[in-house]
Every structure is written in structure tokens, then in C-alpha cells.
Design an enzyme around this catalytic site. Structure first.
Site, PDB file in Angstrom:
ATOM      1  N   GLY A  60       0.787  -1.228   0.000  1.00 22.05           N
ATOM      2  CA  GLY A  60       0.000   0.000   0.000  1.00 22.05           C
ATOM      3  C   GLY A  60       0.815   1.272   0.000  1.00 22.05           C
ATOM      4  O   GLY A  60       1.731   1.439  -0.789  1.00 22.05           O
ATOM      5  N   SER A  61       0.513   2.145   0.925  1.00 19.44           N
ATOM      6  CA  SER A  61       0.863   3.550   0.836  1.00 19.44           C
ATOM      7  C   SER A  61       2.347   3.874   0.823  1.00 19.44           C
ATOM      8  O   SER A  61       3.161   3.268   1.516  1.00 19.44           O
ATOM      9  CB  SER A  61       0.238   4.274   2.011  1.00 19.44           C
ATOM     10  OG  SER A  61       0.712   5.580   2.050  1.00 19.44           O
ATOM     11  N   SER A  62       2.655   4.937   0.065  1.00 16.57           N
ATOM     12  CA  SER A  62       4.013   5.486   0.029  1.00 16.57           C
ATOM     13  C   SER A  62       4.392   6.144   1.348  1.00 16.57           C
ATOM     14  O   SER A  62       5.560   6.387   1.611  1.00 16.57           O
ATOM     15  CB  SER A  62       4.126   6.570  -1.041  1.00 16.57           C
ATOM     16  OG  SER A  62       3.375   6.293  -2.160  1.00 16.57           O
ATOM     17  N   SER A  63       3.398   6.489   2.165  1.00 19.44           N
ATOM     18  CA  SER A  63       3.684   7.175   3.430  1.00 19.44           C
ATOM     19  C   SER A  63       4.230   6.227   4.486  1.00 19.44           C
ATOM     20  O   SER A  63       4.576   6.666   5.582  1.00 19.44           O
ATOM     21  CB  SER A  63       2.421   7.838   3.979  1.00 19.44           C
ATOM     22  OG  SER A  63       1.975   8.833   3.112  1.00 19.44           O
TER      23      SER A  63
END
Lengths: 134, 406
Positions: A60-63
Site C-alpha cells: 500500500g501507501s508510500s507514506s
């Protein structure tokens, strides 16, 4: 038992393992206390702080790199992360935490299937390679 | 394992010729290149920075370190959503987060980034073209740039995005290389028939396919030729959230899609599967506290369609629309914004309702048209989502309870 692996970020750590049965995104998947909060994750509610996190890969997320770096700063991160295949986002969080705070969370790629779930593990990762000792 | 080769220029940047900020950014890029087994770096034409979303003190520490060292971006760089609506600051309930969010967003503008504050930079006028090497972060922006535009970005994390902007380089690895861009598994969507003309099909398909392929590269077969960018956006965003999809191909639609999937394993997608996904992403209740649409940011067309839907009987529930400030400007110029606001729609810009404390913490059931919002909202803001079409969202807001067409 000693398992050899590849270092994605160097460091040393000792702790008990927590083996995830599904990939996890740190962002949206863990809170700033180091707990899994992804309602869809089979291990939702588990605390990762100080544990040797064994998981297939991130998701999932790049964060996720920011969230992990913040957990490293706040000392709520896992003690080490062992992946079964390289993930570009997780070691980035470790790299930036090292640049900013001189804190090193080892991130390693290794075939960890044979590691016992209930023993203390020691992870030692250098640019030349990593070892996981039971 | 290949050895990383740097040009003389890159060696000089790493060695501090262009200052300590460039050297630090280069250390991050080179570190990532080694992790990714990149043989070299590649020059990029644009960057999209996710790091301006506040995730704690580390976010500020990194931006301030770069600023203190004199960093400036050297390619056109857009900014993702932040933790604050700078145009409607009163919407954000958490004042501490709002202050930190504002500080971080300001710091990135200070590095020379363009204050776009949108998770859908592909809706802006300047967007990368086919084959361009770029460094975009934010999972839905990545999957759209790769799949729909045919630009090339790997799945970059926070920090790497701004370091790429400062150095103008990214590791030549992963989806920057042509060999990594081939499909890995085909999904035959033809059994879905007419349902493929429903906007709901795309967040559901995205969630399903993302869950199945993880970070593989799905190839969709049977998607109607007239599918729009908004549907592809909804698909990609959901696939990137439920899995790690950074590139998909849709045969006959997207620019790099193969003409044949004969050499790939094929999975057939049945209507029943998507109905199951809808139930999984929706709490089975009729009570409803609010509606939130536009994740990723609603496009201009979606906002216009919403304006058409909200004219009529009043909305009985709070209704939030997340969009980009540039889109809001266009809507203001031609009167559409006035229609939305007169109907009671709260327009949120610069951030999103699932990353910032905007919705009331007492709301338990919130409806959305976004598979991505439905996926993350339970963990992020502790609500039970209900997934519906834009029309169902409006009908439900009017009725004060969940109203579904089917």
C-alpha cells in the site's frame, strides 16, 4: 541456528519475533504507538514495538516510510524488520531516521520460515550481509 | 547483483559539489538505488511529493533539515495533500495537527515545490507524457501515471520523492525499466457484462484485483472502450490500497497494454465476487451520519456531476467533497461551486477527510464512492464505511439513511 540474509538497512537488534500472516502498510496499518490498526489485517490489534517483525513485504501507501521513521524517532518501531522479499519503502524510513537521528533499525531480507516463533532472535546487519541468530 | 554506476556529475553531487542538501538527497537516492539493485540513476522530468503530509515530528525535521541546508528542487514538482485545508482552515478540528500541517506545507513550498496540494496531480494541465521518467509518490498518483499516462515511476516512498526532486534523479530500477512493466496476471472481466458501465464496478474491481495480485501487474480484459479517466482513477486507487498495484494494463484502453494475454495466467471475475467485495467494504446498516466523496480528489467532471445531482430536495446529512484547489478555482469561475455550497456540500481542498480531523468523531457510519476511502477510513478515523455510487451517496444524504439502487 543462524540464517543469512541481505541487508537493506544496517543495524543490530535483539527481540522476540512477530510473524505477520499478511503484508502490512505502516501508514494506515499501524498507529503511532506501534499497534496494527488495519481493520482488514488478520493480526489487527497486535503491538509491534520492540519485536522482530517478520513479514513477506510491505503493502500500500508510500507514506509507510514516514510512519516508520516517526516510530523509530518515537521509539515505538519494531526492533528489526525481516522481509522475505525486498521492499523499497520500508528501508527508506530506516535510512532517513539514521540521517536525522543516528538511530539504526535493521531491515533485512531473509528466508525466515524456519525461525521459531517463541525464541529470542538477534539480528546483525552490515552492508556486507546480515545474520539472524536464534 | 549489479554494481551501481554513477556519472561524474552524480559523483560530484554525492560528494558535496552542489552543497550539503544535494549530497544528503543523493545519499537517499543512492541508498535506494542499491536496495533496488539499480545499475544506474535516471534523470527525471517531474516529481510529485507525498512527504508534505504530516506524519509526526520526523516530517518537519526532514523538511527543515533540507531547508536549513539550502535545498531547492531542480525539476517541476507538485505537492500532494497536506494535513490542513489552507483555504478553509476552520474545517480542521485538531489545531495542533493543523499548525504542524501548515508548517510542513509551507516548508515544502519554500523548497520550490508548486503548492498544488492534490493527490490527483494527473488532473492538472501539465502532466507527464508517455515514456517520461518521473518520480511520483502517493500510491494512486503512481498507478495512474504509470498505467493511464504511460509515464514511468517506480513505487516511491516519502522522502525519496523530494530527494529525487532535489537531485533530478531516481534509481533506474523497477517500473522505470521496460522489462518490469509487463503484465503478470490477466483478469477476464467480460462476465461482468453491463455492470462494467456502472461507476461502482471500478472501486470494487480495484479492491478485488489489488487483494488478489498484491504488487503484481494486472491486465484487464473486457473493459468498455468508453471507460473514463475517473473510473480508471477509482480502479487504480482501490487496487493500490488493497494491494500494492503500481501499474495495470487494460487491453484496448491503456497505452502499454498487450494486445493478447495468451502467455499469462487468467482469472475470471464474476459479478458475485464484486458483490461480495461490496458487502466487505460496507457495513450492513441503514443508519448514516454523513457522506464523504472525492478520494482521490474529485475531478472537475465529477464535481459538475455532483452539482447536477444535489439540485433539488435538500440534503439531510453533512456532505463532504474533497477536491484540488485548482479544481475548486475552476468551479468558482463558472458558478458550479456556488451551486454545491448552496446545496450544503462542504468543499474540502488541500487535504482529505480520511487523513485530517474534519468529520465529527461522533459519526460512526459514513458513505463514500471511493474504494480507497472505504479501505482506510476504519483504521484512520474509526468509521464504518458504506460504498455507493455518487448518485446513491446523494440519495442517501437526502433521505438521511442508506439508499442503494440495487
Amino acid at each position: 541456528m543462524i540464517i543469512h540474509g541481505r541487508t537493506l538497512h544496517p543495524g543490530t537488534a535483539t527481540g522476540t519475533p512477530i510473524r505477520l500472516t499478511a503484508p502490512l502498510s505502516f501508514w494506515g496499518g499501524t498507529d503511532n504507538q506501534g499497534r496494527i490498526v488495519d481493520a482488514h489485517h488478520p493480526q489487527c490489534g497486535a503491538l509491534l514495538t520492540g519485536r522482530i517483525l517478520l513479514m513477506e513485504s510491505g503493502r500500500g501507501s508510500s507514506s509507510a516510510s514516514s510512519v516508520l521513521a516517526e516510530q523509530i524517532r518515537a521509539r515505538t518501531a519494531p526492533a528489526a524488520i525481516i522481509l522475505s522479499r525486498p521492499d523499497p519503502i520500508i528501508p527508506l524510513g530506516a535510512l532517513v531516521a539514521a540521517e536525522l537521528y543516528h538511530l539504526n533499525l535493521p531491515v533485512v531480507v531473509a528466508r525466515y520460515d524456519e525461525l521459531p516463533d517463541d525464541a529470542l532472535l538477534h539480528v546483525s546487519a552490515t552492508p556486507a550481509g546480515a545474520t539472524i541468530t536464534v | 547483483m549489479p554494481t551501481l554506476h554513477l556519472t561524474a556529475e552524480e559523483e560530484a553531487m554525492l560528494g558535496g559539489r552542489d552543497g550539503e542538501a544535494v549530497a544528503l538527497a543523493m545519499r537517499v537516492i543512492v541508498g535506494q538505488a542499491r536496495i533496488s539493485d539499480a545499475p544506474r540513476l535516471v534523470e527525471i522530468t517531474s516529481a510529485h511529493v507525498d512527504s508534505c503530509l504530516y506524519h509526526g515530528q520526523v516530517s518537519l525535521d526532514f523538511a527543515h533539515r533540507l531547508a536549513d541546508l539550502g535545498a531547492r528542487v531542480r525539476v517541476p514538482t507538485t505537492l500532494n495533500v497536506g494535513s490542513m485545508d489552507l483555504i478553509h482552515p476552520a474545517l480542521v478540528r485538531d489545531h495542533e495537527l493543523a499548525a504542524a500541517g501548515r508548517e510542513l506545507m509551507t516548508a515544502y513550498v519554500g523548497l520550490g515545490c508548486t503548492p498544488t496540494f492534490t493527490c490527483a496531480p494527473y488532473q492538472l494541465a501539465d502532466r507527464p507524457g508517455f515514456g517520461e521518467h518521473i518520480a511520483w509518490a502517493e500510491s494512486n498518483a503512481i498507478v495512474f501515471a504509470n498505467s493511464v499516462l504511460g509515464a514511468r515511476t517506480d513505487r516511491y516512498g516519502d522522502f525519496l520523492d523530494v530527494c529525487a526532486a532535489i537531485t533530478g534523479r531516481a534509481p533506474y530500477a523497477g517500473l522505470q525499466t521496460p522489462e518490469a512493466r509487463r503484465g503478470t496476471v490477466a483478469f477476464d472481466c467480460r462476465p461482468l457484462g453491463e455492470f462494467l458501465h456502472s461507476e461502482l464496478a471500478y472501486p470494487l474491481l480495484g479492491h478485488h484485483i489489488g487483494s488478489v495480485v498484491g504488487d503484481g501487474i494486472p491486465v484487464l480484459v473486457g473493459i468498455p472502450a468508453d471507460v473514463g479517466e475517473d473510473e480508471l482513477k477509482a480502479f487504480g486507487a482501490a487496487a493500490a490500497s488493497a494491494g500494492g498495484v503500481a501499474l495495470f494494463h487494460a487491453v484496448g484502453i491503456t497505452p502499454e497494454a498487450p494486445s493478447s494475454v495468451e502467455d499469462l495466467p487468467v482469472r475470471v471475475v464474476e459479478l458475485e465476487t464484486l458483490q461480495h467485495v461490496r458487502r466487505e467494504l460496507s457495513s450492513a446498516v441503514s443508519e448514516l451520519d454523513a457522506v464523504s466523496v472525492g478520494t482521490p480528489h474529485a475531478s472537475y467532471d465529477e464535481c459538475v456531476r455532483l452539482a447536477e445531482l444535489v439540485v433539488g430536495p435538500p440534503l439531510a446529512l453533512p456532505f463532504y467533497l474533497s477536491t484540488a484547489r485548482a479544481t475548486r478555482d475552476r468551479l468558482a469561475d463558472n458558478g458550479v461551486l456556488r451551486v454545491l455550497e448552496a446545496a450544503g456540500v462542504t468543499v474540502v481542498v488541500d487535504t482529505c477527510t480520511y487523513v485530517t480531523a474534519i468529520l465529527s468523531p461522533t459519526w460512526k457510519h459514513v458513505m463514500t464512492n471511493s474504494g480507497k476511502w472505504a479501505h482506510y477510513a476504519p483504521g484512520n478515523i474509526n468509521v464504518s464505511p458504506i460504498l455507493g455510487t455518487l448518485a446513491e451517496c446523494v440519495a442517501s444524504a437526502r433521505a438521511g439513511r442508506v439508499v442503494l439502487d440495487v
